[in-house]
Write a protein that holds these residues in place. Structure first.
Motif, PDB file in Angstrom:
ATOM      1  N   ASP A  47      52.379  97.616 -31.325  1.00 24.74           N
ATOM      2  CA  ASP A  47      53.731  97.920 -31.829  1.00 24.74           C
ATOM      3  C   ASP A  47      54.919  97.789 -30.822  1.00 24.74           C
ATOM      4  O   ASP A  47      56.389  97.553 -31.540  1.00 24.74           O
ATOM      5  CB  ASP A  47      53.788  99.579 -32.150  1.00 24.74           C
ATOM      6  CG  ASP A  47      52.932  99.910 -33.222  1.00 24.74           C
ATOM      7  OD1 ASP A  47      52.350  98.775 -33.795  1.00 24.74           O
ATOM      8  OD2 ASP A  47      52.701 101.085 -33.120  1.00 24.74           O
ATOM      9  N   THR A  62      59.097  99.341 -38.979  1.00 25.96           N
ATOM     10  CA  THR A  62      57.738  99.296 -38.445  1.00 25.96           C
ATOM     11  C   THR A  62      57.419  97.736 -38.180  1.00 25.96           C
ATOM     12  O   THR A  62      58.014  96.930 -38.672  1.00 25.96           O
ATOM     13  CB  THR A  62      56.731 100.065 -39.341  1.00 25.96           C
ATOM     14  OG1 THR A  62      56.552  99.324 -40.493  1.00 25.96           O
ATOM     15  CG2 THR A  62      57.135 101.296 -39.602  1.00 25.96           C
ATOM     16  N   ALA A  90      47.930  95.672 -41.984  1.00 26.81           N
ATOM     17  CA  ALA A  90      48.403  96.578 -41.216  1.00 26.81           C
ATOM     18  C   ALA A  90      47.368  97.891 -41.751  1.00 26.81           C
ATOM     19  O   ALA A  90      47.100  98.049 -42.723  1.00 26.81           O
ATOM     20  CB  ALA A  90      49.753  96.747 -41.465  1.00 26.81           C
ATOM     21  N   ARG A  91      47.388  98.729 -40.551  1.00 24.22           N
ATOM     22  CA  ARG A  91      46.625  99.969 -40.861  1.00 24.22           C
ATOM     23  C   ARG A  91      47.434 100.904 -41.699  1.00 24.22           C
ATOM     24  O   ARG A  91      48.560 100.769 -41.982  1.00 24.22           O
ATOM     25  CB  ARG A  91      46.184 100.416 -39.320  1.00 24.22           C
ATOM     26  CG  ARG A  91      47.464 101.042 -38.916  1.00 24.22           C
ATOM     27  CD  ARG A  91      47.307 101.933 -37.497  1.00 24.22           C
ATOM     28  NE  ARG A  91      48.202 102.417 -36.640  1.00 24.22           N
ATOM     29  CZ  ARG A  91      48.802 101.637 -35.768  1.00 24.22           C
ATOM     30  NH1 ARG A  91      48.092 100.851 -35.205  1.00 24.22           N
ATOM     31  NH2 ARG A  91      49.776 102.314 -35.111  1.00 24.22           N
ATOM     32  N   SER A 138      51.360 102.702 -41.950  1.00 18.46           N
ATOM     33  CA  SER A 138      52.344 101.839 -41.127  1.00 18.46           C
ATOM     34  C   SER A 138      53.321 101.315 -41.847  1.00 18.46           C
ATOM     35  O   SER A 138      54.481 100.384 -41.336  1.00 18.46           O
ATOM     36  CB  SER A 138      51.657 100.441 -40.683  1.00 18.46           C
ATOM     37  OG  SER A 138      51.061  99.750 -41.820  1.00 18.46           O
ATOM     38  N   LYS A 186      53.562  99.777 -45.300  1.00 21.16           N
ATOM     39  CA  LYS A 186      53.542  98.729 -45.999  1.00 21.16           C
ATOM     40  C   LYS A 186      54.280  98.609 -47.499  1.00 21.16           C
ATOM     41  O   LYS A 186      54.599  97.958 -48.186  1.00 21.16           O
ATOM     42  CB  LYS A 186      52.018  98.423 -46.419  1.00 21.16           C
ATOM     43  CG  LYS A 186      50.939  97.971 -45.190  1.00 21.16           C
ATOM     44  CD  LYS A 186      49.936  97.582 -45.530  1.00 21.16           C
ATOM     45  CE  LYS A 186      49.048  98.748 -46.257  1.00 21.16           C
ATOM     46  NZ  LYS A 186      48.724  99.805 -45.181  1.00 21.16           N
ATOM     47  N   ASP A 209      47.959  94.518 -35.463  1.00 19.20           N
ATOM     48  CA  ASP A 209      46.921  95.339 -35.010  1.00 19.20           C
ATOM     49  C   ASP A 209      45.533  95.241 -35.463  1.00 19.20           C
ATOM     50  O   ASP A 209      44.973  95.913 -36.041  1.00 19.20           O
ATOM     51  CB  ASP A 209      47.362  96.952 -35.271  1.00 19.20           C
ATOM     52  CG  ASP A 209      48.679  97.422 -34.608  1.00 19.20           C
ATOM     53  OD1 ASP A 209      49.176  96.740 -33.615  1.00 19.20           O
ATOM     54  OD2 ASP A 209      49.267  98.074 -35.182  1.00 19.20           O
ATOM     55  N   SER A 215      44.711 104.701 -36.508  1.00 22.08           N
ATOM     56  CA  SER A 215      45.995 105.038 -35.538  1.00 22.08           C
ATOM     57  C   SER A 215      45.309 105.520 -34.104  1.00 22.08           C
ATOM     58  O   SER A 215      44.613 106.299 -33.986  1.00 22.08           O
ATOM     59  CB  SER A 215      46.637 106.091 -36.384  1.00 22.08           C
ATOM     60  OG  SER A 215      47.722 106.702 -35.512  1.00 22.08           O
ATOM     61  N   ARG A 271      49.889 109.611 -39.661  1.00 21.38           N
ATOM     62  CA  ARG A 271      50.674 108.629 -40.238  1.00 21.38           C
ATOM     63  C   ARG A 271      52.018 108.759 -39.617  1.00 21.38           C
ATOM     64  O   ARG A 271      52.623 109.756 -39.423  1.00 21.38           O
ATOM     65  CB  ARG A 271      50.920 108.800 -41.784  1.00 21.38           C
ATOM     66  CG  ARG A 271      49.577 108.595 -42.438  1.00 21.38           C
ATOM     67  CD  ARG A 271      49.559 108.974 -43.782  1.00 21.38           C
ATOM     68  NE  ARG A 271      50.437 108.135 -44.814  1.00 21.38           N
ATOM     69  CZ  ARG A 271      50.090 106.882 -45.126  1.00 21.38           C
ATOM     70  NH1 ARG A 271      48.590 106.886 -45.175  1.00 21.38           N
ATOM     71  NH2 ARG A 271      50.585 106.288 -45.960  1.00 21.38           N
TER      72      ARG A 271
END
Length: 892
Positions: free
Chosen positions: A11, A102, A124-125, A128, A130, A294, A300, A441
């Motif tokens: 990040d 982000t 992306a996880r 994040s 999206k 990531d 996370s 989150r």
């Protein structure tokens, strides 16, 4: 051609490494097309420079407003104002708290807005941001206003209804801040299953700009309304991998064939595969842009995980212990939280429980509500209105627990959520990632709790390989240091004494009432059958994970036979009491609100009692059900099991010898060489020693296929004999000769081996429903084109323009119906009518005129009814009812 890929390792990094595509490898465009692209790029660059300059002023004003707050607006490279967003859109983002993009937003938004447009695949996880990554470019592309040309401009496909509702709310909230008094706001349409078709007909006839839909219902509307999708310019596949996994492949293929080739396609998911092979069906361009953020950190870093080894019969008691001792969830319905800017206050005990099937949900709902917890529940077959009410109950904080299936594992944002419990362990690592992604989150911390039975141990080993984190046992933790639950998978047990007491308490509680006991026992039987079907339908873990799980379960055997140290503390094993999870021993040290587990007594009698209970708990009978009570008797089944046991004993001795030889080889002790090993022999040597010929005796062997049948099948020009014979069978019920001489059988049935009964139809399609073939060759249910839309259009007198033409005004009834269907909140009445004027020809005209004239004066009659008026009205009503109830005197 290899796709252009952006990688971002963490990040903190603002710019990733680019893999540039050589210009020589790109196809040379025509001169006219190149000139048009240059003009569009020049206009886009000029507009971006203007927006950046105007956005800087907007950011400065927002910075002054947020100067007294803890966090201000971030400016410079990588900020929202440096992306060239429209000032109104930037102001809307800043006012709603989106000050810093982000990493996925920092890389995806400029890539989507780049000219010429290109397809983008974002990974992306979960949690994040999206959704905002594709929603901001969508509003920017639509210029924040409604287009008067008829046709859908943007299409967003999602796998679940709840995710679709959430996206509509986010989009409307951001677009609401766009300042343009001369234009109409963007029109949104929510198309999901479970809603009325007439309302959705009106919604699609209202010319929406953005459609958020599930694939099944959207395709149904497209086929029924014969919609033209040539105006679609922006297509988003949210949770793309789940869309292809949930059985939407055929619907997606049909939708993609109807979409124009000039569209811009975006795919977003938390677990996209490394290659683009699975997404070739989505119609991506030859050179899509892949943005992976990531890639190594799939979950996370603020998420802490704890795994508990439990027995299958003790899962309910383990769940209650986890809620009461560790998390500290209060019983009873709680007060609703106060809303601040659309977000509810954080509650440390908000928990979501994931189950295998809807039957598990109903079973746990009965159990937890009987205990006293306030619960909400959601599963796929639940009505949409009930889903919304249950989700609102949990969001407001009145329900502490939300019991769901994997339906809620994708994309749903629950801001008050801190704990996730896997009551049934996820059979796939990616599903586990999506489940635990409901918590931790947007930089917040969270907990993921998992109950693991011995059958589910291989899935835990698969998860460990997928995450790349060590799997350790809780009994190996020494000292007072806290366990690293963020970087390791720590598996432990629950206190045996507490589990036994909870099992007995649950059984007594559920059988205290006869009504609850009947429902409880019935649901337990249903859950048992449903779980067996669920296990058969799931993918199997890898062979390596099976082997590792088997070794983990054999600790007791190795401890007794070889004297080796047991590496794992599992439920029912010799180290069960020593392997109690540290989170259960001292939950307050980890910031949890539960109470510490009761400590065992220090006296020798209590220690001896605990040791005896551990031995009894880990006891495995040496006899099977076929040998109980058969000692001294020569029964066939008992003799069979004795022979089987001797065979297994021989294999165990052989396995021990192999293990000892491996241990000797590891300690550099020369092993005894084997002579004539069959592992090193080739096929020729085996054939020279053993008979490898065919076992078929041509005298007694009968083939399942007639000799030369394959050649006859290849030479045939029409249908096979089996098909011809199937159509020529005689039906005792009789035949009906229809038009054209075609024979139609009346009431003909066939045997369905899956349903184990006679059914009608030829079995084409699910539930033998009639299928139709579209222009692309795909077979769809015939109910998709039932003529219902044509009937609705005639009733409403609606004539829609073609795609690309200017929209027309809809009738008032249709407009009102579309507004009510597209509104996610409470229905608001906006229409106001003046009272009708008095008719002078009425007999009571003067009386009514005096009443109207007396309004506003002190002598006006009160509209409130007195007690006398109410009694008179009731007496008159009873009199009319008695009169209507008199028997008729007419002759029959």
């Amino acid at each position: 051609m290899a796709p252009e890929i952006d990688f971002l390792a963490s990040d903190d990094e603002e710019h990733g490494a680019h893999i540039a595509v050589p210009t020589a490898a790109l196809p040379a465009p025509a001169s006219a097309a190149a000139g048009a692209d240059d003009d569009a790029a020049f206009i886009a660059a000029a507009t971006q420079r203007h927006n950046i300059k105007a956005g800087t002023q907007v950011a400065k004003k927002a910075t002054k407003k947020s100067a007294n707050t803890a966090s201000g607006v971030v400016s410079g490279g990588g900020s929202f104002q440096s992306m060239g967003l429209h000032p109104s859109l930037l102001r809307s983002l800043l006012l709603r708290g989106y000050t810093t993009p982000t990493p996925i937003q920092r890389r995806a938004i400029p890539a989507i807005l780049a000219q010429p447009p290109q397809d983008v695949v974002g990974m992306a996880r979960t949690g994040s941001g999206k959704t905002l990554s594709y929603m901001v470019p969508l509003i920017q592309r639509l210029n924040g206003r409604h287009s008067t040309s008829f046709g859908i401009k943007s299409l967003i496909l999602v796998p679940s209804r709840e995710l679709a509702v959430q996206i509509v709310r986010v989009g409307k909230d951001i677009a609401r801040g766009w300042r343009d008094d001369n234009a109409e706001a963007i029109r949104w349409a929510l198309v999901v299953g479970g809603e009325g078709m007439d309302e959705q007909f009106a919604l699609m006839s209202n010319n929406p700009d953005v459609v958020i839909a599930t694939p099944g219902r959207l395709l149904h509307l497209i086929v029924e309304m014969n919609m033209d999708l040539r105006t679609v310019e922006y297509v988003v596949f949210d949770e793309a991998d789940r869309l292809f996994e949930m059985g939407f492949a055929e619907q997606l293929e049909e939708l993609l064939r109807r979409l124009p080739p000039t569209r811009q396609t975006l795919l977003f998911s938390a677990t996209l595969p490394k290659s683009l092979v699975e997404f070739a069906r989505a119609g991506l361009e030859a050179n899509p842009r892949l943005i992976r953020l990531d890639a190594d950190s799939k979950i996370s870093p603020e998420l802490r995980m704890a795994f508990f080894s439990v027995k299958p019969t003790e899962k309910e008691a383990s769940l209650l212990l986890l809620l009461r001792l560790v998390i500290g969830v209060p019983t009873g319905e709680q007060e609703a939280t106060v809303q601040h800017k659309g977000q509810a206050d954080m509650r440390p005990y908000q928990t979501i429980i994931f189950c295998a099937t809807k039957h598990h949900v109903e079973y746990l709902l009965l159990l937890l509500t009987t205990v006293g917890y306030a619960c909400a529940h959601i599963y796929s077959s639940l009505d949409q209105a009930a889903r919304g009410s249950q989700m609102a109950l949990f969001r407001s904080g009145r329900a502490s627990l939300l019991i769901v299936t994997d339906l809620a594992a994708r994309g749903i944002d629950l801001p008050v959520l801190e704990h996730v419990i896997n009551y049934d362990f996820a059979p796939q690592p990616r599903l586990f990632v999506h489940r635990v992604g409901r918590t931790a989150r947007a930089g917040r911390s969270g907990w993921a709790w998992s109950l693991v039975t011995p059958v589910e141990l291989p899935y835990l080993c698969d998860l460990q390989l997928f995450l790349g984190r060590p799997l350790v046992s809780a009994h190996r933790a020494t000292g007072e240091e806290l366990l690293d639950l963020n970087g390791a998978l720590v598996i432990g047990t629950l206190p045996r004494e507490a589990v036994d007491e909870e099992v007995e308490a649950v059984d007594n509680m559920m059988h205290a009432s006869s009504n609850v006991a009947a429902n409880y026992d019935a649901l337990r039987g249903v859950v048992k059958r449903a779980h067996s079907m669920y296990v058969r339908s799931q993918a199997k873990p890898s062979q390596e994970s099976f082997r590792r799980a088997k070794d983990m379960s054999k600790d007791a055997e190795r401890l007794a036979i070889t004297g080796a140290e047991a590496a794992w503390a599992l439920a029912g094993g010799p180290l069960e009491e020593e392997g109690v999870h540290d989170v259960v021993r001292r939950p307050s040290a980890y910031g949890l609100g539960g109470k510490a587990a009761p400590k065992p007594h220090d006296d020798s009698l209590a220690a001896a009692r605990a040791s005896l209970l551990a031995k009894v708990n880990s006891f495995r009978p040496g006899e099977t059900v076929f040998e109980i009570g058969q000692r001294g008797q020569k029964q066939p089944l008992s003799r069979l099991m004795q022979d089987r046991r001797r065979t297994l004993a021989t294999k165990q001795i052989r396995a021990r010898s192999i293990e000892e030889s491996k241990r000797a080889a590891a300690s550099e002790v020369p092993a005894v060489p084997t002579v004539g090993s069959a592992d090193n022999a080739d096929e020729a040597e085996i054939a020279s020693v053993f008979n490898t010929g065919s076992f078929k005796d041509p005298t007694f062997y009968m083939s399942y296929e007639q000799q030369g049948a394959s050649a006859e099948r290849g030479y045939s020009l029409g249908r096979s004999f089996a098909d011809e014979a199937k159509g020529a069978t005689m039906d005792v019920a009789g035949d009906d000769v229809g038009p054209g001489g075609h024979v139609t059988r009346i009431g003909s049935q066939r045997w369905d081996p899956k349903k184990k009964r006679f059914i009608k139809g030829d079995g084409a399609g699910a539930n033998n429903e009639k299928m139709i073939r579209t222009e692309s060759g795909l077979r769809l249910p015939a109910s998709f084109r039932s003529g219902r839309y044509d009937q609705w259009r005639k009733e409403q007198r609606v004539q829609l323009p073609r795609a690309g033409e200017q929209e027309r005004a809809l009738p008032t009834s249709v407009q009102r119906q579309a507004e009510s269907a597209g509104r996610t909140g409470r229905f608001v009445h906006k229409q106001s009518k003046a009272p009708k004027p008095l008719d002078p020809k009425r007999s009571d005209y003067k009386k009514k005129l005096k009443q109207h004239a007396s309004k506003g004066s002190s002598n006006a009659r009160s509209e409130l009814k007195t007690a006398t008026d109410i009694h008179k009205a009731r007496a008159l009503k009873e009199k009319r009812r008695a009169k209507n109830a008199r028997p008729s005197h007419k002759r029959h």
